[in-house]
Design an enzyme around this catalytic site. Sequence first.
Site, mmCIF file in Angstrom:
data_model
loop_
_atom_site.group_PDB
_atom_site.id
_atom_site.type_symbol
_atom_site.label_atom_id
_atom_site.label_comp_id
_atom_site.label_asym_id
_atom_site.label_seq_id
_atom_site.Cartn_x
_atom_site.Cartn_y
_atom_site.Cartn_z
ATOM 1 N N SER A 1 0.770 -1.268 -0.004
ATOM 2 C CA SER A 1 0.010 0.069 0.017
ATOM 3 C C SER A 1 0.846 1.208 0.283
ATOM 4 O O SER A 1 1.949 1.298 0.518
ATOM 5 C CB SER A 1 -0.951 0.022 1.314
ATOM 6 O OG SER A 1 -1.461 1.255 1.412
ATOM 7 N N TYR B 1 -2.661 -0.262 10.077
ATOM 8 C CA TYR B 1 -2.664 -0.894 8.720
ATOM 9 C C TYR B 1 -1.411 -0.691 7.771
ATOM 10 O O TYR B 1 -0.925 -1.590 7.220
ATOM 11 C CB TYR B 1 -4.010 -0.075 8.009
ATOM 12 C CG TYR B 1 -3.868 -0.468 6.495
ATOM 13 C CD1 TYR B 1 -4.350 -1.488 5.970
ATOM 14 C CD2 TYR B 1 -3.459 0.458 5.510
ATOM 15 C CE1 TYR B 1 -4.441 -1.990 4.660
ATOM 16 C CE2 TYR B 1 -3.581 0.327 4.123
ATOM 17 C CZ TYR B 1 -4.093 -1.129 3.703
ATOM 18 O OH TYR B 1 -4.086 -1.345 2.356
#
Length: 338
Positions: A130, A155
Amino acid sequence: MEETRILVTGAAGFIGSHVAARLADLGHGVLGCDNFNAYYSPALKHDRVAALLAPRQVDCVTVELADAKQTSSLFEAWRPTHVVHLAAQAGVRHSLRDPGSYIQSNLVAFSHVLEACRQQRVQHLLYASSSSVYGARTQIPFHEDDRTDEPASLYAATKKANELMASCCSKLYGFPATGVRFFTVYGPWGRPDMAYFSFTESMLKGERIPVFARGELLRDFTYIDDIVEGVARLLFKPSLSPEGQPGHAVFNIGNHRPIRVLDFIATLERVLDVKAELELLPMQPGDVPATCADTSRLREWVGFAPATSLDEGLARFRDWYREWISGDRTSSARQAGA
């Protein structure tokens, strides 16, 4: 020549369903899996399977990858030559509320996938990282060699951990692995928790939309078809170490054109022909001020970089969304390019 057998995890998800469909269109044998969890409506996930995968004879089996036995059994039964691991617990803000789900889905499950890849001697593991790994950097664009050791959310930390785990296993066990850092993906069949989707819903209902950091954040919005193209090209061109052995690498896949959120909303207003009512709010914990991909490494390696304009991509999403909420799943599948 050995048959290509590709396992796509998270195949009922937004990116996973599009990737599985594209690989099937290219003539490869594809099996999908998903745990169909309730982070957002499982009905949307089943709709994706019905519209994008079933017409291509791609099965999507229910598997919990955080369960080692289920993961091992899946790999033993399918014996994939290639793995595209897109299953994960997504969402930066949700990681503040439910950190345990990120440990299970993004770390425990990933460790099981890595071990299964080792056992099955896969030819290539491609997995989702990501843009969040870059943290709160303000110097743009982000290059793959930039520091990524100060994540702004759990995350992001789990995605950085995935890169370290994959790099280690690639070196130890001799299978190539590629991490792809996705930048703010949008488009048909998207996730309802993403801004473009939730903003569209609220604007069409005449509701106010929450705009964090007073709309000054910069985001590198990347259309789903560009993401899929990058993944499909990278999957069949694994990186090598300097010694010529199977290696590990990471690539940005982003549109490399950051857009201020307020300007994004203005574009959405034009596309929808609806005026947005804004609720300007402060910056949220875990958010970062900007994202912007340097895609030179991707272009040099596979001859491609995303280029779909925001106007074009949002118009395609609008057309799909209108068909989808009308209940015409066949037409909405066509709008998504199925």
